[in-house]
Design a protein around this motif. Structure first.
Motif, short mmCIF file in Angstrom:
data_model
loop_
_atom_site.label_atom_id
_atom_site.label_comp_id
_atom_site.label_asym_id
_atom_site.label_seq_id
_atom_site.Cartn_x
_atom_site.Cartn_y
_atom_site.Cartn_z
N LEU A 156 0.33 -1.52 -0.31
CA LEU A 156 -0.30 0.17 -0.23
C LEU A 156 0.85 1.49 0.10
CD1 LEU A 156 -2.93 0.97 0.10
CD2 LEU A 156 -2.73 1.08 2.62
N SER A 157 2.25 1.52 1.37
CA SER A 157 2.63 2.38 1.08
C SER A 157 3.91 2.48 -0.48
CB SER A 157 4.20 2.02 1.72
OG SER A 157 2.82 1.69 3.07
N CYS A 158 3.92 1.58 -0.96
CA CYS A 158 4.17 1.36 -2.66
C CYS A 158 3.50 2.52 -3.75
CB CYS A 158 4.74 0.11 -2.76
SG CYS A 158 5.27 0.52 -4.46
N LEU A 159 2.30 1.54 -3.78
CA LEU A 159 1.53 1.93 -4.40
C LEU A 159 1.03 3.95 -4.19
CD1 LEU A 159 -0.86 1.60 -5.97
CD2 LEU A 159 -2.16 1.04 -5.08
N LEU A 160 0.56 4.33 -3.05
CA LEU A 160 0.43 5.61 -2.81
C LEU A 160 1.97 6.53 -2.53
CD1 LEU A 160 -1.10 5.07 0.62
CD2 LEU A 160 -2.11 5.96 -1.18
N LEU A 161 3.25 6.43 -2.66
CA LEU A 161 4.22 6.40 -3.08
C LEU A 161 4.28 7.15 -4.58
CD1 LEU A 161 6.58 5.06 -0.39
CD2 LEU A 161 5.93 7.70 -1.20
N CYS A 162 4.07 5.68 -5.65
CA CYS A 162 4.03 5.65 -6.84
C CYS A 162 3.10 7.01 -7.52
CB CYS A 162 3.52 4.68 -7.73
SG CYS A 162 5.05 3.48 -7.53
N LEU A 163 1.80 6.25 -7.14
CA LEU A 163 0.81 7.54 -6.68
C LEU A 163 1.69 9.24 -6.56
CD1 LEU A 163 -2.08 6.24 -6.15
CD2 LEU A 163 -1.35 6.50 -8.17
N GLY A 164 1.75 9.35 -5.78
CA GLY A 164 2.22 11.09 -5.69
C GLY A 164 3.79 11.50 -6.38
N GLY A 165 4.19 10.64 -7.22
CA GLY A 165 5.23 11.23 -7.70
C GLY A 165 6.19 9.89 -7.95
N CYS A 166 6.47 9.05 -7.04
CA CYS A 166 7.95 8.65 -6.37
C CYS A 166 8.31 7.82 -7.15
CB CYS A 166 8.26 8.48 -4.89
SG CYS A 166 7.83 9.50 -3.94
N ILE A 167 8.27 7.63 -8.14
CA ILE A 167 8.68 6.27 -9.37
C ILE A 167 10.34 6.22 -9.91
CG2 ILE A 167 6.09 6.67 -9.64
CD1 ILE A 167 8.23 7.95 -12.90
N CYS A 168 10.69 6.93 -9.06
CA CYS A 168 12.35 6.28 -9.65
C CYS A 168 12.98 5.66 -8.67
CB CYS A 168 13.39 7.83 -10.11
SG CYS A 168 13.17 9.02 -8.06
N GLY A 169 12.40 4.62 -8.18
CA GLY A 169 12.60 4.22 -6.84
C GLY A 169 12.56 4.31 -5.51
N CYS A 170 12.44 5.56 -5.26
CA CYS A 170 11.70 5.87 -3.61
C CYS A 170 10.67 4.98 -3.41
CB CYS A 170 11.53 7.03 -3.89
SG CYS A 170 12.64 8.54 -3.77
N CYS A 171 9.47 4.32 -4.24
CA CYS A 171 8.55 3.96 -3.61
C CYS A 171 8.76 2.51 -3.79
CB CYS A 171 7.58 3.63 -4.75
SG CYS A 171 8.38 2.53 -6.80
N LEU A 172 10.85 1.83 -3.50
CA LEU A 172 10.29 0.66 -2.65
C LEU A 172 11.07 0.31 -1.57
CD1 LEU A 172 12.33 -0.96 -6.24
CD2 LEU A 172 10.04 -1.11 -5.44
N ILE A 173 11.33 1.89 -1.21
CA ILE A 173 11.80 2.23 0.28
C ILE A 173 11.07 1.02 1.29
CG2 ILE A 173 11.87 3.66 2.32
CD1 ILE A 173 12.72 5.62 0.51
N PRO A 174 9.61 0.81 1.20
CA PRO A 174 9.11 0.28 2.60
C PRO A 174 8.78 -1.11 2.51
CG PRO A 174 7.28 1.89 1.25
CD PRO A 174 8.70 1.96 0.72
#
Length: 94
Positions: free
Chosen positions: A51-69
Motif C-alpha cells: 500500500l505504501s509503495c502504491l501511494l508513493l507511486c501515485l504521489g510521484g515517487c517512481i524513480c525507486g523511492c517507492c521501493l523503500i517500504p
C-alpha cells in the motif's frame, strides 16, 4: 472362548507451537526432522508495504523511492524454516 483385552496406553500429541525468533538466522533444534541446523530466513512483506509503495507511486515517487517500504523491517514479517525438512519453526514480527 474368552476375549483377551490389553490395556491401551493413551498418548497426547501436542502440536508444535512456533517459537518467537529474531530477525537473523538462528541455530535451533527442529522437532520435525530431529536435527540441529541454522534456520532459513524468508522475508514476507505485509500489505502495508504494498500500500505504501502504491501511494508513493501515485504521489510521484517512481524513480525507486517507492521501493523503500520493502527494505524497512517494520513492513515485513520474517519466517524461520528448517533447511532440511522445510518445516515452519517460528516467526519474527517487528
Amino acid at each position: 472362548m474368552s476375549e483377551i483385552t490389553m490395556p491401551v496406553s493413551q498418548f497426547q500429541v501436542q502440536p508444535a507451537t512456533p517459537k518467537p525468533m529474531g530477525p537473523k538466522s538462528t541455530f535451533i533444534y527442529c522437532s520435525s526432522c530431529n536435527k540441529k541446523n541454522h534456520t532459513v530466513v524468508l522475508k514476507k512483506h505485509k500489505a502495508i508495504a504494498w500500500l505504501s509503495c502504491l501511494l508513493l507511486c501515485l504521489g510521484g515517487c517512481i524513480c525507486g523511492c517507492c521501493l523503500i517500504p520493502f527494505h524497512m523491517d517494520s513492513c515485513s514479517n520474517i519466517e524461520h524454516m528448517c533447511p532440511e525438512c522445510k518445516a515452519f519453526l517460528g516467526q519474527y514480527r517487528p
